[in-house]
Design a protein around this motif. Sequence first.
Motif, mmCIF file in Angstrom:
data_model
loop_
_atom_site.group_PDB
_atom_site.id
_atom_site.type_symbol
_atom_site.label_atom_id
_atom_site.label_comp_id
_atom_site.label_asym_id
_atom_site.label_seq_id
_atom_site.Cartn_x
_atom_site.Cartn_y
_atom_site.Cartn_z
ATOM 1 N N ILE A 15 16.985 25.998 55.980
ATOM 2 C CA ILE A 15 15.674 26.556 56.322
ATOM 3 C C ILE A 15 15.797 27.786 57.217
ATOM 4 N N PHE A 16 16.694 27.747 58.197
ATOM 5 C CA PHE A 16 16.745 28.819 59.191
ATOM 6 C C PHE A 16 18.009 29.688 59.108
ATOM 7 N N ASN A 19 18.782 30.969 55.265
ATOM 8 C CA ASN A 19 17.545 31.101 54.504
ATOM 9 C C ASN A 19 17.774 32.003 53.296
ATOM 10 N N SER A 148 16.061 24.254 50.825
ATOM 11 C CA SER A 148 16.045 25.688 50.515
ATOM 12 C C SER A 148 14.657 26.112 50.051
ATOM 13 N N GLY A 151 12.492 26.319 53.089
ATOM 14 C CA GLY A 151 12.772 27.574 53.793
ATOM 15 C C GLY A 151 12.111 28.760 53.107
ATOM 16 N N VAL A 155 9.004 31.063 54.933
ATOM 17 C CA VAL A 155 8.968 32.517 55.154
ATOM 18 C C VAL A 155 7.879 33.182 54.309
ATOM 19 N N PHE A 192 15.361 36.324 61.955
ATOM 20 C CA PHE A 192 16.087 35.147 61.492
ATOM 21 C C PHE A 192 17.591 35.294 61.654
#
Length: 200
Positions: A15-16, A19, A148, A151, A155, A192
């Motif tokens: 996720i982070f 990403n 994924s 994520g 965004v 990010f």
Amino acid sequence: MNTLSQILVLAISAIFIQNLVLSRFLGLCPYLGVSTKMDSAFGMGMAVIFVMTMSSAFCSLIYKYLLVPYNLTYLSTLAFILTIAALVQFVEMFILKNAPSLYKALGVYLPLITTNCAVLGVAIINITPLPDGSTYNFLFATLNGFFSGVGFTFVLLVMAAIRERLALVDLPKSMHGFAHGMILAGTMALAFSGFVGLKI
């Protein structure tokens, strides 16, 4: 490290830290094209989560039980694209029947999930050897697809929220449309990138 800890690490990473959009720069077409309105961004995000999760699961099984035993791994990209295309057709028919307004809002970007490099990228990441030489098993491949997708959706929604606010601001004409979308995408990617040094 127990299984729950590994799942948590996988979630934070997908996720982070890694990403797909802001770190690997995959799936930029729907990211920039559908992020003008929150409702269409949410609909696209849910569709991508479903397709990414299911394609990761099916592609993992196809690779492990069909391509590897018969020494057909060179056909993995073709097999993955066909699997993703079948799933996208299912999602497209479901949205057309149950949410025609969302189907119209997503427009050409919904069938483009078939060729979305983010979806194919996750399927390929799942079969790529890890630093220890192993690959994701079925559970972790499926979870990697799901996280994924989360994520990607995260965004996409952040971008849509910012762009909706900017639509109310008096900006110079040169900053409207695609221009401010690219500047926002670059700024978010820089933000990010701060997660890259995170030790988990």
